[in-house]
Design a protein around this motif. Structure first.
Motif, PDB file in Angstrom:
ATOM      1  N   THR A 615       0.839  -1.200   0.000  1.00  0.00           N
ATOM      2  CA  THR A 615       0.000   0.000   0.000  1.00  0.00           C
ATOM      3  C   THR A 615       0.872   1.248   0.000  1.00  0.00           C
ATOM      4  OG1 THR A 615      -0.105  -0.017   2.426  1.00  0.00           O
ATOM      5  CG2 THR A 615      -1.887  -1.117   1.241  1.00  0.00           C
ATOM      6  N   CYS A 616       0.306   2.333  -0.498  1.00  0.00           N
ATOM      7  CA  CYS A 616       0.970   3.641  -0.450  1.00  0.00           C
ATOM      8  C   CYS A 616      -0.110   4.719  -0.450  1.00  0.00           C
ATOM      9  CB  CYS A 616       1.924   3.830  -1.626  1.00  0.00           C
ATOM     10  SG  CYS A 616       1.166   3.659  -3.253  1.00  0.00           S
ATOM     11  N   GLY A 617       0.258   5.909  -0.026  1.00  0.00           N
ATOM     12  CA  GLY A 617      -0.744   6.966   0.075  1.00  0.00           C
ATOM     13  C   GLY A 617      -0.139   8.320   0.331  1.00  0.00           C
ATOM     14  N   HIS A 618      -1.000   9.200   0.851  1.00  0.00           N
ATOM     15  CA  HIS A 618      -0.611  10.589   1.043  1.00  0.00           C
ATOM     16  C   HIS A 618       0.370  10.788   2.193  1.00  0.00           C
ATOM     17  CE1 HIS A 618      -4.090  12.689  -1.306  1.00  0.00           C
ATOM     18  NE2 HIS A 618      -3.471  11.764  -2.003  1.00  0.00           N
ATOM     19  N   ASP A 619       0.555   9.786   3.028  1.00  0.00           N
ATOM     20  CA  ASP A 619       1.542   9.921   4.103  1.00  0.00           C
ATOM     21  C   ASP A 619       2.950   9.605   3.617  1.00  0.00           C
ATOM     22  OD1 ASP A 619       1.384   7.223   3.731  1.00  0.00           O
ATOM     23  OD2 ASP A 619       0.902   6.720   5.811  1.00  0.00           O
ATOM     24  N   ARG A 620       3.103   9.336   2.300  1.00  0.00           N
ATOM     25  CA  ARG A 620       4.393   9.100   1.651  1.00  0.00           C
ATOM     26  C   ARG A 620       5.058   7.806   2.094  1.00  0.00           C
ATOM     27  NH1 ARG A 620       7.121  15.199   1.524  1.00  0.00           N
ATOM     28  NH2 ARG A 620       5.318  16.245   0.566  1.00  0.00           N
ATOM     29  N   GLN A 621       4.317   6.943   2.740  1.00  0.00           N
ATOM     30  CA  GLN A 621       4.861   5.663   3.183  1.00  0.00           C
ATOM     31  C   GLN A 621       4.490   4.564   2.191  1.00  0.00           C
ATOM     32  OE1 GLN A 621       6.858   5.210   6.074  1.00  0.00           O
ATOM     33  NE2 GLN A 621       6.831   7.440   5.883  1.00  0.00           N
ATOM     34  N   LEU A 622       5.460   3.712   1.887  1.00  0.00           N
ATOM     35  CA  LEU A 622       5.230   2.514   1.092  1.00  0.00           C
ATOM     36  C   LEU A 622       5.336   1.333   2.045  1.00  0.00           C
ATOM     37  CD1 LEU A 622       4.849   1.322  -1.797  1.00  0.00           C
ATOM     38  CD2 LEU A 622       7.330   1.053  -1.860  1.00  0.00           C
ATOM     39  N   CYS A 623       4.251   0.570   2.202  1.00  0.00           N
ATOM     40  CA  CYS A 623       4.185  -0.470   3.219  1.00  0.00           C
ATOM     41  C   CYS A 623       3.893  -1.819   2.585  1.00  0.00           C
ATOM     42  CB  CYS A 623       3.086  -0.159   4.240  1.00  0.00           C
ATOM     43  SG  CYS A 623       3.316   1.417   5.102  1.00  0.00           S
ATOM     44  N   LEU A 624       4.633  -2.834   3.000  1.00  0.00           N
ATOM     45  CA  LEU A 624       4.375  -4.215   2.601  1.00  0.00           C
ATOM     46  C   LEU A 624       3.813  -4.944   3.818  1.00  0.00           C
ATOM     47  CD1 LEU A 624       4.658  -6.410   0.398  1.00  0.00           C
ATOM     48  CD2 LEU A 624       6.864  -6.993   1.427  1.00  0.00           C
ATOM     49  N   TRP A 625       2.650  -5.582   3.624  1.00  0.00           N
ATOM     50  CA  TRP A 625       1.931  -6.203   4.730  1.00  0.00           C
ATOM     51  C   TRP A 625       1.936  -7.719   4.577  1.00  0.00           C
ATOM     52  CZ3 TRP A 625       0.150  -2.717   8.330  1.00  0.00           C
ATOM     53  CH2 TRP A 625       0.079  -1.386   7.911  1.00  0.00           C
ATOM     54  N   ASP A 626       2.053  -8.394   5.705  1.00  0.00           N
ATOM     55  CA  ASP A 626       1.979  -9.848   5.765  1.00  0.00           C
ATOM     56  C   ASP A 626       0.530 -10.228   6.062  1.00  0.00           C
ATOM     57  OD1 ASP A 626       2.146 -12.536   6.197  1.00  0.00           O
ATOM     58  OD2 ASP A 626       3.616 -12.427   7.813  1.00  0.00           O
ATOM     59  N   GLY A 627      -0.150 -10.836   5.086  1.00  0.00           N
ATOM     60  CA  GLY A 627      -1.553 -11.158   5.260  1.00  0.00           C
ATOM     61  C   GLY A 627      -1.807 -12.308   6.214  1.00  0.00           C
ATOM     62  N   GLU A 628      -0.827 -13.165   6.431  1.00  0.00           N
ATOM     63  CA  GLU A 628      -1.008 -14.282   7.348  1.00  0.00           C
ATOM     64  C   GLU A 628      -0.796 -13.844   8.798  1.00  0.00           C
ATOM     65  OE1 GLU A 628       1.465 -17.507   6.215  1.00  0.00           O
ATOM     66  OE2 GLU A 628       0.451 -17.833   4.276  1.00  0.00           O
ATOM     67  N   GLY A 629       0.262 -13.117   9.046  1.00  0.00           N
ATOM     68  CA  GLY A 629       0.531 -12.655  10.405  1.00  0.00           C
ATOM     69  C   GLY A 629      -0.151 -11.363  10.758  1.00  0.00           C
ATOM     70  N   HIS A 630      -0.863 -10.750   9.793  1.00  0.00           N
ATOM     71  CA  HIS A 630      -1.549  -9.476  10.015  1.00  0.00           C
ATOM     72  C   HIS A 630      -0.589  -8.441  10.594  1.00  0.00           C
ATOM     73  CE1 HIS A 630      -5.243 -11.530   9.127  1.00  0.00           C
ATOM     74  NE2 HIS A 630      -5.112 -12.342  10.165  1.00  0.00           N
ATOM     75  N   ALA A 631       0.574  -8.347   9.976  1.00  0.00           N
ATOM     76  CA  ALA A 631       1.595  -7.445  10.499  1.00  0.00           C
ATOM     77  C   ALA A 631       2.278  -6.717   9.348  1.00  0.00           C
ATOM     78  CB  ALA A 631       2.621  -8.224  11.317  1.00  0.00           C
ATOM     79  N   LEU A 632       2.947  -5.626   9.690  1.00  0.00           N
ATOM     80  CA  LEU A 632       3.713  -4.851   8.720  1.00  0.00           C
ATOM     81  C   LEU A 632       5.062  -5.518   8.504  1.00  0.00           C
ATOM     82  CD1 LEU A 632       3.873  -2.187   7.027  1.00  0.00           C
ATOM     83  CD2 LEU A 632       4.908  -1.134   9.054  1.00  0.00           C
ATOM     84  N   ALA A 633       5.346  -5.928   7.254  1.00  0.00           N
ATOM     85  CA  ALA A 633       6.628  -6.559   6.946  1.00  0.00           C
ATOM     86  C   ALA A 633       7.734  -5.519   6.875  1.00  0.00           C
ATOM     87  CB  ALA A 633       6.536  -7.346   5.639  1.00  0.00           C
ATOM     88  N   TRP A 634       7.514  -4.443   6.123  1.00  0.00           N
ATOM     89  CA  TRP A 634       8.455  -3.326   6.100  1.00  0.00           C
ATOM     90  C   TRP A 634       7.758  -2.083   5.581  1.00  0.00           C
ATOM     91  CZ3 TRP A 634       8.602  -1.516   1.205  1.00  0.00           C
ATOM     92  CH2 TRP A 634       8.571  -2.396   0.125  1.00  0.00           C
TER      93      TRP A 634
END
Length: 842
Positions: A615-634
């Motif tokens: 995901t990415c957005g107006h906060d200028r962050q690019l985030c990769l999410w782990d769908g199994e652990g429901h956590a932010l990967a990086w």
């Protein structure tokens, strides 16, 4: 005409658009004449025996009887145009086609010299005109199969028209255009582009869908016609399934926590679940692991609200919860009034709805009473006067109400020792209210106010929080970083703000606790107090006399402390202003269990082979999410707003489009930037790799689609070409399964097709693309998905959609906080299926 006007060509572009509108008007006039002729033919065939029709010799044209246009059967003459009735079938007006099953006598798509003239085929708002490739005017939804007329001359048939006949055809078209004036009351252009044969509907909404005799369907958005051709495998729209799909939607996990702009948003229930909110959903989260360890737990969701939740309060029994929502608008444009829901956290059932129609704008703060088993609820709304009201929780009746203050109110609470004492705080004030219940009679209670007297102490700009001490004193945290202790004292005639009362509230002690604002105070079970700082991000534990006992600092990338809640034992839950929920204690530190974006989310893409998404957005962050652990990967900082993204089919790299025309390619493992390219200076709205990964298509707000050749590993790319022809910014695009073609949508509701392998060539004959198979389907306009649009839509109600991998359902996100499921293809209106809160999952 098939190219968009470049910069600095404003007058030329306006002239081109004006010419395009005139050509569209002429086309619609011709379609109306064709409809009248076909209707006259139908009526004549019903009245005359077939043998008579086939044996009639066409009369020679005279001055009073002009020659019939090519395509008109010998038995029909042009005076029948004056009937002006709507057609049900006009197949006889079109060239023969080998066609799909069930459409064997349908029109042949324009080919060769019969291609749509004047550049881009217009599909609602484009700068190019549509030619004769759109067969006929709108008719009815059900396709009608015409009788076989293989020997009938056809219009636009290059094989049946000799050079000597072409001038006659042109004269016939002019005659038809003139005859059309008899059928219309004013030109189409002067009437805002309304089609006289369409059903009523304003130019700002979607109008009814039509079937063009089994060949195409037409819908209108903001008065603009959008023609979509029916695939050959579909014999009739009636054969398409109706009703909801067998699949259903259920909310599984909510990423994020609303801490940036809300208070009273974090509590721990008797069950041990943490309760907080985001968008329309109240989340009940059970953490997994030990203090300071990783999350994992589970979530439940209360989804009774129709718009965004703004505040929470937990009943003294630790089970019941009150949640207040803001005002909003439903899908029909009707206002949604603010309201408070009281619900059971064990069953997730709503127990009481309080204040419907009584609040303005939204519910800003609320609190349960304590000493009387939570029988009463105090509410402050977001109106200009910030109305303060007291309600009976069991009956849902209002007991008292008063104007609070014109300044913002940030917190409200009952005294735990006396329910007649209520405190509010906010901008430059602390107010102490005395409530007399009026013997429980609705509306018969009274509220009187005493202002907190600052005396020799500096009045702060904001007082965001307060907490009651066991001895009856009150602690407040303010924007100056001070913790003030308030107590009752005898009034002084020289003290301002006493309001004539015999007793007032004054400051007993002051302690400077933080640099910057204090956003949260929390009374612990052992009698100590926790304070959370804004600018310094410190979490401090205070003993009696405001003596600092212990402290820790929250890491900067999590933001400032917004809310504090006490968990089991020494465990603490901390909500931050960067929408993170942390878990831990003062000794071991804190780790995130819930994280989210802090501003609008725009870009979303899924990994091709793993349960991960980006995901990415107006906060200028690019985030990769782990769908199994429901956590932010990086997560990385893009330094610019990210608006779109897509994974390479290998999953090794991801392309991200920014709001400045730049796009990046990053390695998903090392997060290293592999490419940094700029195309134009306007924002990029969509990036999409071809199924084989050989090409990358980039849709821009400069109306162009940039195509790049990509290396096998996706790390390198080179410009292949540009798709030029859209008259507005690109909104969506999809690749064909063979990777040679693109379908695209634009801001003015165009649907265009491109042959990338042939050099990014615009396919003017859209009919030929009706059977093309698409690797993905995210375009919001097209035959396969036009049924998802609600009646009365203005063209902006559908934000995005996506077809499932098995091509059985399509998920749609709309402007009304909903995600819907439809069967695919969804080519019949009102086939809406299951839905759930859309914004809750962002």
């Amino acid at each position: 005409m098939d190219g968009a006007a470049g910069p600095g060509e404003g007058p030329a572009q306006e002239a081109l658009q004006s010419l395009s509108r005139r050509l569209r008007v002429q086309e619609e006039e011709m379609e109306l004449v064709k409809a009248a002729l076909a209707e006259a033919l139908r009526l004549l065939r019903l009245q005359a025996p077939p043998a008579t029709l086939q044996g009639t010799v066409p009369p020679a044209p005279t001055r009073d009887s002009p020659a019939a246009p090519p395509g008109l059967p010998p038995t029909c003459s042009t005076p029948l145009v004056s009937r002006g009735t709507q057609t049900e079938t006009e197949m006889e007006m079109e060239p023969p086609s080998p066609g799909p099953p069930g459409l064997s006598n349908g029109p042949r798509p324009p080919q060769g010299g019969s291609e749509e003239p004047g550049g881009t085929q217009f599909e609602g708002g484009g700068s190019s005109s549509s030619g004769t490739g759109s067969p006929g005017p709108p008719g009815v939804l059900k396709p009608v199969q015409p009788p076989q007329r293989a020997d009938t001359p056809r219009r636009n048939s290059s094989s049946s028209s000799s050079p000597s006949e072409r001038p006659r055809q042109k004269l016939s078209r002019k005659a038809a255009s003139s005859a059309n004036l008899l059928l219309r009351s004013g030109s189409t252009e002067s009437r805002g582009g309304k089609d006289p044969l369409s059903s009523p509907g304003g130019p700002g909404s979607r109008r009814s869908n039509y079937n063009l005799e089994g060949i195409s369907v037409k819908m209108f958005l903001r008065g603009r016609p959008i023609t979509m051709y029916i695939p050959s495998g579909i014999r009739s729209l009636e054969e398409l399934p109706i009703g909801p799909p067998p699949e259903t939607l259920s909310l599984d996990w909510v990423y994020g926590y609303r801490g940036r702009d809300s208070r009273s948003n974090l509590f721990v229930l008797r069950s041990g679940e943490v309760v907080y909110f985001i968008a329309c959903v109240v989340v009940l989260y059970r953490p997994g692991g030990g203090p300071g360890g990783p999350g994992g737990g589970g979530q439940r969701h209360y989804r009774g609200h129709s718009d965004c939740v703004r505040c929470l309060a937990v009943h003294p029994d630790g089970v019941r919860v009150a949640s207040g929502q803001t005002a909003g608008v439903d899908k029909d444009g009707k206002p949604l009034q603010p309201v408070v829901h009281v619900w059971d956290s064990e069953t997730l059932l709503k127990l009481q709805e309080i204040g419907l129609g009584a609040f303005e704008r939204g519910v800003g703060a609320l609190a349960f009473s304590v000493v009387d088993q939570g029988a009463f609820l105090c509410v402050v709304d977001d109106s200009n006067e910030h109305m303060l009201s007291v309600w009976d929780c069991s009956r849902g009746t209002k007991l008292a109400e008063i104007k609070s203050t014109n300044d913002s109110v940030l917190a409200v609470g009952f005294s735990p020792r006396d329910s007649s004492c209520i405190i509010t705080s906010g901008k430059s004030h602390v107010h102490f209210w005395n409530w007399s219940g009026g013997a429980g009679v609705p509306g018969n209670g009274t509220l009187t106010r005493k202002q907190g007297v600052f005396g020799k102490y500096k009045k702060p700009k904001f007082i965001p929080c307060f907490v009651f001490l066991p001895d009856g004193d009150i602690l407040t945290g303010d924007s100056e970083g001070n913790i003030l202790t308030w107590g009752r004292s005898l009034s002084d005639s020289k003290t301002p703000g006493r309001g004539g009362a015999k007793e007032t509230y004054g400051i007993v002690a002051q302690a400077h606790a933080h640099e910057g604002s204090i956003f949260a105070l929390c009374l612990r079970r052992d009698g100590t107090v926790l304070s959370g700082g804004g600018r310094d991000r410190r979490l401090v534990q205070w003993g009696p006399g405001l003596v600092a006992l212990q402290e820790t600092e929250i890491p900067e990338h999590f933001g400032a402390v917004r809310a504090i809640a006490e968990g089991p034992g020494s465990e603490l839950l901390v909500g931050t202003t960067k929408n993170a929920l942390l878990r831990g204690d003062l000794a071991q530190g804190f780790s995130p269990v819930i994280q989210g974006h802090t501003d609008e989310l725009w870009g979303l893409c899924t990994h091709p082979s793993q349960n991960r998404f980006l995901t990415c957005g107006h906060d200028r962050q690019l985030c990769l999410w782990d769908g199994e652990g429901h956590a932010l990967a990086w997560s990385i900082d893009l330094k610019e707003t990210g608006l779109c993204a897509d994974f390479h089919p290998s999953g090794a790299v991801v392309a991200v489009g920014l709001n400045t025309g730049r796009w990046l390619v990053l390695d998903t493992e090392t997060r290293e930037i592999m490419s940094d390219v700029t195309d134009g200076n306007e924002q990029l709205s969509v990036v999409r790799y071809s199924p084989d990964g050989m090409y990358l298509a980039i849709g821009s707000h400069d109306n162009m689609i940039y195509i790049y050749s990509v290396s096998s590993d996706g790390a390198k790319s080179s410009r292949f070409g540009r798709c030029v022809g859209h008259s507005s910014f690109i909104t969506h695009l999809d690749w064909s399964k063979d990777g040679n073609f693109i379908m695209s949508n634009s801001g003015d509701y165009e649907i265009l097709y491109w042959d990338v392998a042939a050099g990014c060539k615009l396919l003017r004959n859209r009919y030929e693309s009706r059977d093309r198979e698409w690797a993905t389907y995210t375009c919001v306009l097209g035959f396969h998905v036009y049924g998802v649009w609600p009646d009365g839509s203005d063209g902006t109600d559908i934000n995005s959609l996506c077809r499932s991998h098995n091509e059985r359902v399509v998920a749609v996100a709309d402007d009304f906080c909903k995600v819907h499921l439809f069967q695919y293809p969804c080519a019949r209106a009102r086939r809406r299926a299951a839905s759930t809160g859309a914004t809750a999952a962002t």
